[in-house]
Enzyme design. Structure first.
Site, PDB file in Angstrom:
ATOM      1  N   ASP A   1      -8.809  -7.033  -4.919  1.00 19.04           N
ATOM      2  CA  ASP A   1      -7.522  -6.341  -5.129  1.00 19.04           C
ATOM      3  C   ASP A   1      -7.698  -4.843  -4.864  1.00 19.04           C
ATOM      4  O   ASP A   1      -6.840  -4.195  -4.269  1.00 19.04           O
ATOM      5  CB  ASP A   1      -7.043  -6.547  -6.576  1.00 19.04           C
ATOM      6  CG  ASP A   1      -7.047  -8.019  -6.956  1.00 19.04           C
ATOM      7  OD1 ASP A   1      -6.081  -8.710  -6.652  1.00 19.04           O
ATOM      8  OD2 ASP A   1      -8.052  -8.468  -7.522  1.00 19.04           O
TER       9      ASP A   1
ATOM     10  N   HIS B   1      -6.771 -10.698 -12.131  1.00 15.67           N
ATOM     11  CA  HIS B   1      -6.754 -10.998 -10.695  1.00 15.67           C
ATOM     12  C   HIS B   1      -5.655 -12.032 -10.462  1.00 15.67           C
ATOM     13  O   HIS B   1      -5.904 -13.244 -10.429  1.00 15.67           O
ATOM     14  CB  HIS B   1      -8.120 -11.519 -10.239  1.00 15.67           C
ATOM     15  CG  HIS B   1      -8.112 -12.012  -8.817  1.00 15.67           C
ATOM     16  ND1 HIS B   1      -7.820 -11.202  -7.743  1.00 15.67           N
ATOM     17  CD2 HIS B   1      -8.332 -13.239  -8.290  1.00 15.67           C
ATOM     18  CE1 HIS B   1      -7.869 -11.905  -6.636  1.00 15.67           C
ATOM     19  NE2 HIS B   1      -8.172 -13.148  -6.930  1.00 15.67           N
TER      20      HIS B   1
END
Ligand code: NAD
Ligand code: LMR
Length: 328
Positions: free
Chosen positions: A161, A189
């Site tokens: 990310d 996540h």
């Protein structure tokens, strides 16, 4: 030459495994002066073990100078024996239309068994990175299943990310990825993660001021980063693999070798700071030095950020509640 270190990789015959092992063996993770012994785990089915054998043959054929040994096994206690590093990748990926949290029912158990095995046989300093989804909660499960190891040794992968956010910011500002500093990703996540560029700078200049567009932040940037995994599944028909392996290499390399003061994002057990309850495996900005990570403390949290950080926390708390029975 240094003494070899033991690196355990689970799911070694899977997609990510195939993009990961060769880079570890070539020294990209722990340095070009660090020999490694790869200890690879796969499920005990013939097809998986056969595929693992093939991967090991290819590793052999690379004649990597740093590859000091290899073990292929279906027994977690063999794979984790004296492991200095453990990359827990092996687990089921999601398909189109699924959310990562839906994997908890099939993948959660894996991390109980593997946490227990790490607890029993790994080095007491083992650095554990959980990649298998849902990564934060699986890392939490493994940590809770390994009570004799320090909780801080367990981490979840938020680096993909983080890297995705860097690339989006570079494209938006027209600047180089390498010049962006002080990026942070908070939380899970999952699409609820909060990629936060309020502190980011490029050559000393504020990225937030450069972009100066809260609409773009809320309605383009955050959904693009948050839903990138699904977009890749849609495009490839399979979940991200090379970029996931790359993020795993980045995460472990920075943890082991340091970041020189640079911020990176890791999912780590909370110490209660930023209003995140203790032990929640939550993405935060960290710096790394001498094999230890340190949370970046004292950042101001505005109302928009608080809302986002609480939303991703609520999701993690929900996942934690869903596995409470598993952990009894
Ligand atoms: P894959 O199906 O190609 O490979 C997974 C491998 O793990 C398979 O070979 C399987 O046999 C093996 N495996 C399953 N259970 C195991 C166990 N108990 N012990 C050892 N091995 C086991 O999947 P992939 O694309 O490599 O993805 C692996 C995981 O990583 C998935 O859960 C995926 O969602 C996740 N992932 C996470 C991130 C992240 O950023 N955190 C990014 C990409 C993928
Ligand atoms: C990703 O972010 O690419 C991975 O977590 C795979 C997925 O399921 O999205």
């Amino acid at each position: 030459m240094k003494q070899p270190v033991r690196v355990a990789v689970t799911g070694a015959a899977g997609q990510i495994g195939y993009s990961l092992l060769f880079r570890i063996a070539s020294g990209e993770m722990l340095g070009k002066d660090q020999p490694v012994i790869l200890q690879m785990l796969e499920v005990p089915f013939e097809k998986a073990q056969q595929a693992l054998k093939g991967v090991m043959m290819e590793l052999e054929d690379c004649a990597f100078p740093l590859l000091a040994g290899m073990v292929g096994t279906d027994d977690p206690k063999v794979a984790f024996k004296d492991a200095d590093y453990a990359l827990l990748v092996g687990s089921r990926p999601r398909g189109p239309g699924m959310e990562r949290a839906e994997l908890l029912a099939v993948n959660g158990e894996i991390f109980i068994a593997q946490g227990k095995a790490l607890n029993e046989v790994a080095s007491r300093d083992v650095k554990v990175l959980v990649v298998g989804n849902p990564a934060n909660t699986n890392a939490y499960i493994a940590m809770k299943s390994a009570p004799d190891l320090p909780a801080k040794n367990f981490t979840a992968m938020l680096r993909l990310d983080h890297n995705r956010a860097l690339s989006q910011l570079a494209a938006k500002t027209g600047k180089a990825v390498a010049d962006i500093e002080k990026m942070a990703v908070w939380g899970n996540h999952s699409p609820t993660m909060y990629a936060d560029y309020r502190f980011a700078i490029i050559n000393g200049e504020s990225v937030k001021d450069m972009i100066n567009d809260q609409e773009w932040n809320a309605n383009v940037f955050l959904p693009t980063v948050g839903k990138r995994g699904a977009a890749i599944i849609e495009a490839r028909g399979l979940s991200s693999a090379a970029s996931a392996a790359n993020a795993a290499i980045d995460h472990m390399r920075d943890w082991a070798l340091g970041t020189n003061g640079k911020w990176v994002t890791m999912g780590i057990p909370s110490d209660g700071s930023y209003g995140i309850p203790e032990d929640v495996m939550y993405g935060v900005p960290v710096t790394c030095e001498n094999g230890e990570y340190t949370r970046v403390e004292g950042l101001p949290i505005d109302e928009f950020s608080r809302e986002k950080m609480d939303a991703t926390l609520a999701e993690l708390e929900g996942e934690r509640a869903a596995v409470a029975d598993l952990l009894k």
